[in-house]
Design an enzyme around this catalytic site. Sequence first.
Site, PDB file in Angstrom:
ATOM      1  N   GLY A   1      52.292   7.082  55.585  1.00  0.00           N
ATOM      2  CA  GLY A   1      51.311   6.371  56.502  1.00  0.00           C
ATOM      3  C   GLY A   1      49.885   7.120  55.224  1.00  0.00           C
TER       4      GLY A   1
ATOM      5  N   SER B   1      50.948  18.455  65.459  1.00  0.00           N
ATOM      6  CA  SER B   1      50.050  18.454  66.425  1.00  0.00           C
ATOM      7  C   SER B   1      49.458  19.546  67.193  1.00  0.00           C
ATOM      8  CB  SER B   1      49.731  16.652  66.886  1.00  0.00           C
ATOM      9  OG  SER B   1      48.805  17.120  68.375  1.00  0.00           O
TER      10      SER B   1
ATOM     11  N   TYR C   1      53.273  11.349  73.240  1.00  0.00           N
ATOM     12  CA  TYR C   1      53.136  12.125  72.060  1.00  0.00           C
ATOM     13  C   TYR C   1      53.494  13.239  71.484  1.00  0.00           C
ATOM     14  CZ  TYR C   1      49.507  12.716  68.206  1.00  0.00           C
ATOM     15  OH  TYR C   1      49.311  13.015  67.281  1.00  0.00           O
TER      16      TYR C   1
ATOM     17  N   LYS D   1      55.636  15.901  69.059  1.00  0.00           N
ATOM     18  CA  LYS D   1      55.680  16.528  68.432  1.00  0.00           C
ATOM     19  C   LYS D   1      55.845  17.478  68.446  1.00  0.00           C
ATOM     20  CE  LYS D   1      52.409  13.450  66.216  1.00  0.00           C
ATOM     21  NZ  LYS D   1      52.711  13.562  64.485  1.00  0.00           N
TER      22      LYS D   1
HETATM   23  N1  LIG Z   1      43.628  12.536  64.052  1.00  0.00           N
HETATM   24  C1  LIG Z   1      44.054  13.464  64.907  1.00  0.00           C
HETATM   25  O1  LIG Z   1      43.111  14.295  65.258  1.00  0.00           O
HETATM   26  C2  LIG Z   1      46.038  14.033  64.735  1.00  0.00           C
HETATM   27  C3  LIG Z   1      46.352  15.558  65.440  1.00  0.00           C
HETATM   28  C4  LIG Z   1      47.422  15.896  64.948  1.00  0.00           C
HETATM   29  C5  LIG Z   1      48.142  15.313  64.703  1.00  0.00           C
HETATM   30  N2  LIG Z   1      47.848  13.551  63.985  1.00  0.00           N
HETATM   31  C6  LIG Z   1      48.948  13.340  63.281  1.00  0.00           C
HETATM   32  O2  LIG Z   1      48.488  12.961  61.883  1.00  0.00           O
HETATM   33  C7  LIG Z   1      48.880  12.117  61.603  1.00  0.00           C
HETATM   34  C8  LIG Z   1      48.060  11.186  61.181  1.00  0.00           C
HETATM   35  O3  LIG Z   1      46.900  10.800  61.808  1.00  0.00           O
HETATM   36  P1  LIG Z   1      45.800   9.696  61.731  1.00  0.00           P
HETATM   37  O4  LIG Z   1      45.486  10.774  62.728  1.00  0.00           O
HETATM   38  O5  LIG Z   1      45.639   9.661  59.732  1.00  0.00           O
HETATM   39  O6  LIG Z   1      46.247   8.413  61.546  1.00  0.00           O
HETATM   40  P2  LIG Z   1      46.115   6.911  61.343  1.00  0.00           P
HETATM   41  O7  LIG Z   1      46.386   5.858  62.535  1.00  0.00           O
HETATM   42  O8  LIG Z   1      44.821   6.925  60.683  1.00  0.00           O
HETATM   43  O9  LIG Z   1      47.341   7.180  60.927  1.00  0.00           O
HETATM   44  C9  LIG Z   1      48.022   6.812  61.046  1.00  0.00           C
HETATM   45  C10 LIG Z   1      48.941   5.796  59.575  1.00  0.00           C
HETATM   46  O10 LIG Z   1      49.868   5.764  59.631  1.00  0.00           O
HETATM   47  C11 LIG Z   1      50.711   4.672  59.023  1.00  0.00           C
HETATM   48  N3  LIG Z   1      51.781   4.124  60.242  1.00  0.00           N
HETATM   49  C12 LIG Z   1      51.907   3.913  61.057  1.00  0.00           C
HETATM   50  N4  LIG Z   1      53.093   3.596  61.693  1.00  0.00           N
HETATM   51  C13 LIG Z   1      54.069   3.721  60.258  1.00  0.00           C
HETATM   52  C14 LIG Z   1      55.503   3.674  60.516  1.00  0.00           C
HETATM   53  N5  LIG Z   1      56.091   3.484  61.111  1.00  0.00           N
HETATM   54  N6  LIG Z   1      55.501   3.539  58.888  1.00  0.00           N
HETATM   55  C15 LIG Z   1      54.738   3.378  57.771  1.00  0.00           C
HETATM   56  N7  LIG Z   1      53.618   4.371  58.146  1.00  0.00           N
HETATM   57  C16 LIG Z   1      53.127   3.760  59.830  1.00  0.00           C
HETATM   58  C17 LIG Z   1      49.491   4.215  59.623  1.00  0.00           C
HETATM   59  O11 LIG Z   1      49.941   2.560  59.621  1.00  0.00           O
HETATM   60  C18 LIG Z   1      48.486   4.195  59.180  1.00  0.00           C
HETATM   61  O12 LIG Z   1      48.195   4.337  57.831  1.00  0.00           O
HETATM   62  C19 LIG Z   1      49.894  11.309  62.813  1.00  0.00           C
HETATM   63  O13 LIG Z   1      51.231  11.717  62.578  1.00  0.00           O
HETATM   64  C20 LIG Z   1      48.661  12.101  64.041  1.00  0.00           C
HETATM   65  O14 LIG Z   1      50.377  12.362  65.083  1.00  0.00           O
HETATM   66  C21 LIG Z   1      46.267  13.446  64.439  1.00  0.00           C
END
Ligand SMILES: NC(=O)c1ccc[n+]([C@@H]2O[C@H](COP(=O)([O-])OP(=O)(O)OC[C@H]3O[C@@H](n4cnc5c(N)ncnc54)[C@H](O)[C@@H]3O)[C@@H](O)[C@H]2O)c1
Length: 268
Positions: free
Chosen positions: A13, A144, A157, A161
């Site tokens: 990702g 998360s 979700y 996590k």
């Molecule tokens: N943004 C936040 O505040 C936050 C907080 C806590 C945890 N997270 C976690 O951080 C991680 C990244 O999230 P983000 O906020 O950067 O989101 P984002 O949507 O910007 O990035 C997620 C990436 O994962 C890719 N993806 C989705 N499904 C996929 C698959 N089946 N195989 C491979 N790649 C895939 C997407 O194409 C995207 O590039 C996630 O696990 C999310 O749950 C985010």
Amino acid sequence: MIDLSGKEAIVTGGGSGIGRGICSVLALAGANVLVTDISRGSAEETMRYCSYGGDITAKELDVTNEHSIDKIISEHIKERKKIDILVNNAGIIGSEGWSNREIPNSQDWAEVYEVNVRGVVKVSERVSIELKSQNQGKIVNIASIAARQGSPDSPHYSTSKAAVVSWTQSHALQMAPYNVNVNAVCPGLIWTPIWESIAKKRSQFGGNLDTTGLEGKKLFDQTVKSWIPLQREQTPEDIGNAVAFLASDIAQNITGQSINVDGGRFTN
Ligand SMILES: NC(=O)c1ccc[n+]([C@@H]2O[C@H](COP(=O)([O-])OP(=O)(O)OC[C@H]3O[C@@H](n4cnc5c(N)ncnc54)[C@H](O)[C@@H]3O)[C@@H](O)[C@H]2O)c1
């Protein structure tokens, strides 16, 4: 500055948000990074973004597809001979249209578990075959702070996590005899496409905080103000820095842990 020169890292990702921040910090620390994403174009964008670092390459990888995982990891071993660091970052918040549903439907539960839980396990198990034979390696899972509390609007979700936190503990014990560390980072609030989608939902249906009348980045900013003691949002690079530390040799005695990077939102 953490030195990861000569290390071979794989990030899932990596094409967006936090994943891109992780790739950029690892590259800056000198690691060779294979940026993977379900979207090849966005993985390639991250590759260009990190071009100042070590040897950066990009490949399409869907973490739910075991054949594709096996192909990418086998190719990587053939080309680069080893894997030092795996970062399981790919994650989703819901299926198509999730923001427009007050309560997640069965498709939301199924797809989120398939990517956030099964995806992490599938990639970890394939990479672990290599790490065991190397008798060394580091795995960092991106969980998360949603794992730390209940959530009225996104239980699918939050529980996914919490499963990542629990998997991290179990996998750390499985891999300890092979000198492999397995840890997780729990990011706080980062303005990425995932949060845009949360804001869209909460502006329509509310959430676990009163944000009436707010939408988009304003709703996010209000959440940061109400929730985060340090009164600032987290950045993809904050998460990348924690990952780089856990992936480095100075963290050799840390395993099975899930570390909050959340400006003090949770203090235990
Ligand atoms: N943004 C936040 O505040 C936050 C907080 C806590 C945890 N997270 C976690 O951080 C991680 C990244 O999230 P983000 O906020 O950067 O989101 P984002 O949507 O910007 O990035 C997620 C990436 O994962 C890719 N993806 C989705 N499904 C996929 C698959 N089946 N195989 C491979 N790649 C895939 C997407 O194409 C995207 O590039 C996630 O696990 C999310 O749950 C985010």
